[in-house]
Motif scaffolding. Structure first.
Motif, PDB file in Angstrom:
ATOM      1  N   PRO A  21       0.786  -1.231   0.000  1.00  0.00           N
ATOM      2  CA  PRO A  21       0.000   0.000   0.000  1.00  0.00           C
ATOM      3  C   PRO A  21       0.822   1.288   0.000  1.00  0.00           C
ATOM      4  CG  PRO A  21      -0.173  -1.101   2.129  1.00  0.00           C
ATOM      5  CD  PRO A  21       0.574  -2.025   1.215  1.00  0.00           C
ATOM      6  N   LYS A  22       2.105   1.215   0.311  1.00  0.00           N
ATOM      7  CA  LYS A  22       2.924   2.436   0.271  1.00  0.00           C
ATOM      8  C   LYS A  22       3.331   2.799  -1.152  1.00  0.00           C
ATOM      9  CE  LYS A  22       7.210   0.065   1.108  1.00  0.00           C
ATOM     10  NZ  LYS A  22       8.411  -0.121   1.829  1.00  0.00           N
ATOM     11  N   ARG A  59      -2.331   2.027 -10.351  1.00  0.00           N
ATOM     12  CA  ARG A  59      -2.947   3.338 -10.175  1.00  0.00           C
ATOM     13  C   ARG A  59      -1.845   4.280  -9.741  1.00  0.00           C
ATOM     14  NH1 ARG A  59      -3.882   3.921  -4.749  1.00  0.00           N
ATOM     15  NH2 ARG A  59      -3.774   1.983  -3.570  1.00  0.00           N
ATOM     16  N   ASN A  60      -2.097   5.576  -9.817  1.00  0.00           N
ATOM     17  CA  ASN A  60      -1.048   6.520  -9.461  1.00  0.00           C
ATOM     18  C   ASN A  60      -1.602   7.681  -8.657  1.00  0.00           C
ATOM     19  OD1 ASN A  60      -2.129   8.390 -11.324  1.00  0.00           O
ATOM     20  ND2 ASN A  60      -0.859   7.591 -12.964  1.00  0.00           N
ATOM     21  N   LEU A  61      -0.682   8.395  -8.027  1.00  0.00           N
ATOM     22  CA  LEU A  61      -1.024   9.551  -7.208  1.00  0.00           C
ATOM     23  C   LEU A  61       0.097  10.574  -7.359  1.00  0.00           C
ATOM     24  CD1 LEU A  61      -2.822  10.821  -4.938  1.00  0.00           C
ATOM     25  CD2 LEU A  61      -1.342   9.648  -3.316  1.00  0.00           C
ATOM     26  N   ARG A  62      -0.272  11.775  -7.781  1.00  0.00           N
ATOM     27  CA  ARG A  62       0.734  12.823  -7.936  1.00  0.00           C
ATOM     28  C   ARG A  62       1.109  13.353  -6.560  1.00  0.00           C
ATOM     29  NH1 ARG A  62       3.323  15.506 -11.430  1.00  0.00           N
ATOM     30  NH2 ARG A  62       2.210  14.785 -13.265  1.00  0.00           N
ATOM     31  N   GLU A  63       2.428  13.448  -6.341  1.00  0.00           N
ATOM     32  CA  GLU A  63       2.980  14.004  -5.101  1.00  0.00           C
ATOM     33  C   GLU A  63       3.945  15.116  -5.489  1.00  0.00           C
ATOM     34  OE1 GLU A  63       4.793  10.543  -3.295  1.00  0.00           O
ATOM     35  OE2 GLU A  63       2.948  10.083  -2.201  1.00  0.00           O
ATOM     36  N   GLY A  64       3.421  16.327  -5.637  1.00  0.00           N
ATOM     37  CA  GLY A  64       4.256  17.435  -6.096  1.00  0.00           C
ATOM     38  C   GLY A  64       4.700  17.192  -7.524  1.00  0.00           C
ATOM     39  N   ARG A  65       6.017  17.099  -7.722  1.00  0.00           N
ATOM     40  CA  ARG A  65       6.547  16.870  -9.068  1.00  0.00           C
ATOM     41  C   ARG A  65       6.746  15.390  -9.361  1.00  0.00           C
ATOM     42  NH1 ARG A  65      11.436  20.814 -10.149  1.00  0.00           N
ATOM     43  NH2 ARG A  65      11.282  19.638 -12.088  1.00  0.00           N
ATOM     44  N   SER A  66       6.449  14.555  -8.411  1.00  0.00           N
ATOM     45  CA  SER A  66       6.649  13.113  -8.554  1.00  0.00           C
ATOM     46  C   SER A  66       5.300  12.402  -8.649  1.00  0.00           C
ATOM     47  CB  SER A  66       7.425  12.600  -7.335  1.00  0.00           C
ATOM     48  OG  SER A  66       7.625  11.214  -7.420  1.00  0.00           O
ATOM     49  N   ILE A  67       5.326  11.218  -9.202  1.00  0.00           N
ATOM     50  CA  ILE A  67       4.122  10.382  -9.261  1.00  0.00           C
ATOM     51  C   ILE A  67       4.428   9.074  -8.556  1.00  0.00           C
ATOM     52  CG2 ILE A  67       2.464   9.190 -10.737  1.00  0.00           C
ATOM     53  CD1 ILE A  67       3.018  11.269 -12.891  1.00  0.00           C
ATOM     54  N   ARG A  68       3.588   8.729  -7.610  1.00  0.00           N
ATOM     55  CA  ARG A  68       3.721   7.468  -6.870  1.00  0.00           C
ATOM     56  C   ARG A  68       2.777   6.460  -7.522  1.00  0.00           C
ATOM     57  NH1 ARG A  68       6.036   5.637  -2.372  1.00  0.00           N
ATOM     58  NH2 ARG A  68       6.862   7.707  -2.000  1.00  0.00           N
ATOM     59  N   TYR A  69       3.276   5.255  -7.721  1.00  0.00           N
ATOM     60  CA  TYR A  69       2.505   4.184  -8.339  1.00  0.00           C
ATOM     61  C   TYR A  69       2.211   3.075  -7.333  1.00  0.00           C
ATOM     62  CZ  TYR A  69       3.173   6.289 -12.872  1.00  0.00           C
ATOM     63  OH  TYR A  69       3.132   7.150 -13.931  1.00  0.00           O
ATOM     64  N   PHE A  70       1.091   2.439  -7.530  1.00  0.00           N
ATOM     65  CA  PHE A  70       0.626   1.354  -6.669  1.00  0.00           C
ATOM     66  C   PHE A  70       0.076   0.242  -7.556  1.00  0.00           C
ATOM     67  CE2 PHE A  70      -0.165   5.488  -4.901  1.00  0.00           C
ATOM     68  CZ  PHE A  70       0.306   5.421  -3.599  1.00  0.00           C
ATOM     69  N   ALA A  71       0.266  -0.993  -7.144  1.00  0.00           N
ATOM     70  CA  ALA A  71      -0.411  -2.091  -7.836  1.00  0.00           C
ATOM     71  C   ALA A  71      -1.906  -1.917  -7.597  1.00  0.00           C
ATOM     72  CB  ALA A  71       0.062  -3.438  -7.299  1.00  0.00           C
ATOM     73  N   ASP A  72      -2.695  -2.016  -8.639  1.00  0.00           N
ATOM     74  CA  ASP A  72      -4.147  -1.913  -8.501  1.00  0.00           C
ATOM     75  C   ASP A  72      -4.678  -3.313  -8.194  1.00  0.00           C
ATOM     76  OD1 ASP A  72      -6.923  -1.761  -8.860  1.00  0.00           O
ATOM     77  OD2 ASP A  72      -6.720  -0.136 -10.310  1.00  0.00           O
ATOM     78  N   MET A  73      -4.884  -3.570  -6.940  1.00  0.00           N
ATOM     79  CA  MET A  73      -5.293  -4.910  -6.520  1.00  0.00           C
ATOM     80  C   MET A  73      -6.686  -5.266  -7.037  1.00  0.00           C
ATOM     81  SD  MET A  73      -2.520  -5.773  -5.354  1.00  0.00           S
ATOM     82  CE  MET A  73      -2.635  -7.322  -4.513  1.00  0.00           C
ATOM     83  N   GLU A  74      -7.541  -4.277  -7.243  1.00  0.00           N
ATOM     84  CA  GLU A  74      -8.853  -4.548  -7.836  1.00  0.00           C
ATOM     85  C   GLU A  74      -8.698  -4.993  -9.292  1.00  0.00           C
ATOM     86  OE1 GLU A  74     -11.891  -4.841  -6.441  1.00  0.00           O
ATOM     87  OE2 GLU A  74     -10.758  -4.641  -4.591  1.00  0.00           O
ATOM     88  N   GLY A  75      -7.770  -4.373 -10.007  1.00  0.00           N
ATOM     89  CA  GLY A  75      -7.495  -4.791 -11.373  1.00  0.00           C
ATOM     90  C   GLY A  75      -6.950  -6.208 -11.417  1.00  0.00           C
ATOM     91  N   LEU A  76      -6.042  -6.519 -10.493  1.00  0.00           N
ATOM     92  CA  LEU A  76      -5.498  -7.875 -10.414  1.00  0.00           C
ATOM     93  C   LEU A  76      -6.586  -8.869 -10.043  1.00  0.00           C
ATOM     94  CD1 LEU A  76      -3.146  -9.850 -10.503  1.00  0.00           C
ATOM     95  CD2 LEU A  76      -2.577  -9.164  -8.155  1.00  0.00           C
ATOM     96  N   ARG A  77      -7.435  -8.489  -9.099  1.00  0.00           N
ATOM     97  CA  ARG A  77      -8.546  -9.360  -8.712  1.00  0.00           C
ATOM     98  C   ARG A  77      -9.475  -9.622  -9.904  1.00  0.00           C
ATOM     99  NH1 ARG A  77     -10.954  -9.149  -3.349  1.00  0.00           N
ATOM    100  NH2 ARG A  77     -10.033  -7.085  -3.321  1.00  0.00           N
TER     101      ARG A  77
END
Length: 110
Positions: free
Chosen positions: A30-31, A63-81
């Motif tokens: 989740p991080k 999925r992603n989340l913008r953090e200032g000038r950076s983008i944080r990515y996460f595995a989309d567990m719903e997509g995997l499911r």
């Protein structure tokens, strides 16, 4: 998930760097991870990794989340499911006990 989305997911995962990035994001949990961290961890140029992450995003696997000038990515567990559900929705001809070993092997023990 339907057949077309499943094909898009498999196409996204059919390239080594994208598969490695997706597995790394699953491990990160989740991080998630910043795009630069992913490219550094995998030894892939940042612009190449950005393109790969875009393909995974379009396929519904990250999925992603913008953090200032950076983008944080996460595995989309719903997509995997959704992908796994599509693959196993008619599993074992109505004998769910035959599917149990597969489900047990992919279940998170954390």
């Amino acid at each position: 998930m339907d057949k077309e989305k499943t094909l898009a997911a498999f196409a996204a995962l059919s390239q080594a760097s994208r598969l490695d990035a997706f597995r790394l994001l699953v491990q990160a949990g989740p991080k998630g991870m910043a795009a630069g961290e992913i490219s550094d961890a995998l030894g892939v140029k940042q612009n190449t990794m950005s393109a790969n992450l875009s393909v995974l995003f379009q396929a519904g696997l990250v999925r992603n989340l913008r953090e200032g000038r950076s983008i944080r990515y996460f595995a989309d567990m719903e997509g995997l499911r959704g992908l796994l559900t599509f693959l196993m929705e008619d599993c074992c001809g109505g004998e769910p006990d035959l599917c149990r070993p597969v489900l047990d092997s992919i279940a998170c023990e954390c």
